[in-house]
Enzyme design. Sequence first.
Site, mmCIF file in Angstrom:
data_model
loop_
_atom_site.group_PDB
_atom_site.id
_atom_site.type_symbol
_atom_site.label_atom_id
_atom_site.label_comp_id
_atom_site.label_asym_id
_atom_site.label_seq_id
_atom_site.Cartn_x
_atom_site.Cartn_y
_atom_site.Cartn_z
ATOM 1 N N TYR A 1 0.813 -1.228 0.000
ATOM 2 C CA TYR A 1 0.000 0.000 0.000
ATOM 3 C C TYR A 1 0.847 1.278 0.000
ATOM 4 O O TYR A 1 0.288 2.378 -0.008
ATOM 5 C CB TYR A 1 -0.910 0.023 1.228
ATOM 6 C CG TYR A 1 -1.851 -1.149 1.299
ATOM 7 C CD1 TYR A 1 -2.955 -1.228 0.454
ATOM 8 C CD2 TYR A 1 -1.630 -2.192 2.194
ATOM 9 C CE1 TYR A 1 -3.817 -2.304 0.503
ATOM 10 C CE2 TYR A 1 -2.493 -3.272 2.263
ATOM 11 C CZ TYR A 1 -3.580 -3.325 1.416
ATOM 12 O OH TYR A 1 -4.431 -4.392 1.465
ATOM 13 N N TYR B 1 -4.880 -1.258 10.099
ATOM 14 C CA TYR B 1 -5.446 -0.871 8.816
ATOM 15 C C TYR B 1 -6.341 0.333 9.053
ATOM 16 O O TYR B 1 -6.865 0.550 10.136
ATOM 17 C CB TYR B 1 -6.209 -2.038 8.170
ATOM 18 C CG TYR B 1 -5.254 -3.029 7.554
ATOM 19 C CD1 TYR B 1 -4.719 -2.797 6.293
ATOM 20 C CD2 TYR B 1 -4.841 -4.149 8.251
ATOM 21 C CE1 TYR B 1 -3.810 -3.679 5.731
ATOM 22 C CE2 TYR B 1 -3.930 -5.038 7.701
ATOM 23 C CZ TYR B 1 -3.423 -4.800 6.445
ATOM 24 O OH TYR B 1 -2.511 -5.662 5.898
ATOM 25 N N HIS C 1 -4.797 6.016 -1.228
ATOM 26 C CA HIS C 1 -5.398 5.959 0.105
ATOM 27 C C HIS C 1 -4.360 6.263 1.194
ATOM 28 O O HIS C 1 -4.725 6.593 2.312
ATOM 29 C CB HIS C 1 -5.977 4.554 0.308
ATOM 30 C CG HIS C 1 -7.237 4.514 1.128
ATOM 31 N ND1 HIS C 1 -8.125 5.561 1.249
ATOM 32 C CD2 HIS C 1 -7.776 3.505 1.869
ATOM 33 C CE1 HIS C 1 -9.135 5.212 2.020
ATOM 34 N NE2 HIS C 1 -8.939 3.977 2.414
ATOM 35 N N ASN D 1 -13.661 5.529 5.839
ATOM 36 C CA ASN D 1 -13.646 4.531 6.918
ATOM 37 C C ASN D 1 -12.650 4.849 8.026
ATOM 38 O O ASN D 1 -12.867 4.493 9.182
ATOM 39 C CB ASN D 1 -13.398 3.133 6.349
ATOM 40 C CG ASN D 1 -14.598 2.639 5.576
ATOM 41 O OD1 ASN D 1 -15.731 2.956 5.904
ATOM 42 N ND2 ASN D 1 -14.360 1.868 4.532
ATOM 43 N N ASN E 1 -9.281 1.218 8.491
ATOM 44 C CA ASN E 1 -10.630 1.027 9.036
ATOM 45 C C ASN E 1 -10.633 0.845 10.548
ATOM 46 O O ASN E 1 -11.681 0.960 11.168
ATOM 47 C CB ASN E 1 -11.287 -0.202 8.403
ATOM 48 C CG ASN E 1 -11.458 -0.054 6.914
ATOM 49 O OD1 ASN E 1 -11.119 0.972 6.332
ATOM 50 N ND2 ASN E 1 -11.966 -1.078 6.283
#
Length: 189
Positions: free
Chosen positions: A20, A69, A25, A117, A71
């Site tokens: 990532y 993460y 994001h 989120n 979220n």
Amino acid sequence: MSKNSNKRIIVGLGNPGLKYNKTRHNVGYLFIDYMINNYQLSYKKKFNGLLFEANLEEENILFFKPLDYMNNSGDSISELIHYYKIDLSNLFIVHDDIDLGFCRIKVKNGGGNGGHNGLKSIDLHLKSNNYWRIRIGIGRPDNGIISNYVLSDFSNQEINNLTVLFEKIKKNIIHLFYQKIDIFLNKIK
């Protein structure tokens, strides 16, 4: 519980792991990485995240990258806030915003989470949405699935453009700390 009004916390949202690293994001992580590299800060692994401390413009600043993460990032952020007894008016969350054009920036205190989120998790764990959000635009795809888009990598040119934006933010971040939002936004245009 007394508040420690001398510390400010800047949290960059993202997802951990090389997979990532340069995704849209993760623009919050990328900003924190830029700041720690420029100030050559060392980190402590604490609160299930990486914590960096610096004195900028005579202000004591904590930079934080949650290793949960996105979220679930509210859990580690909540622990950090409670440990240092930080007033939420001194919490700044840097995150991606799909509704802003690429490299556009907005700053606001409170409000809805816009379906983000990471912000949902923070709101849930802090039982408040009364903190600062530094929203960095990643643009919206012309077509395709949004989740695929936000998890796609920035191009090299986009990384270069972000670096220019991050430098402007770094030079003018003191205005945010004193809630001079209009001055801050005018300086980084």
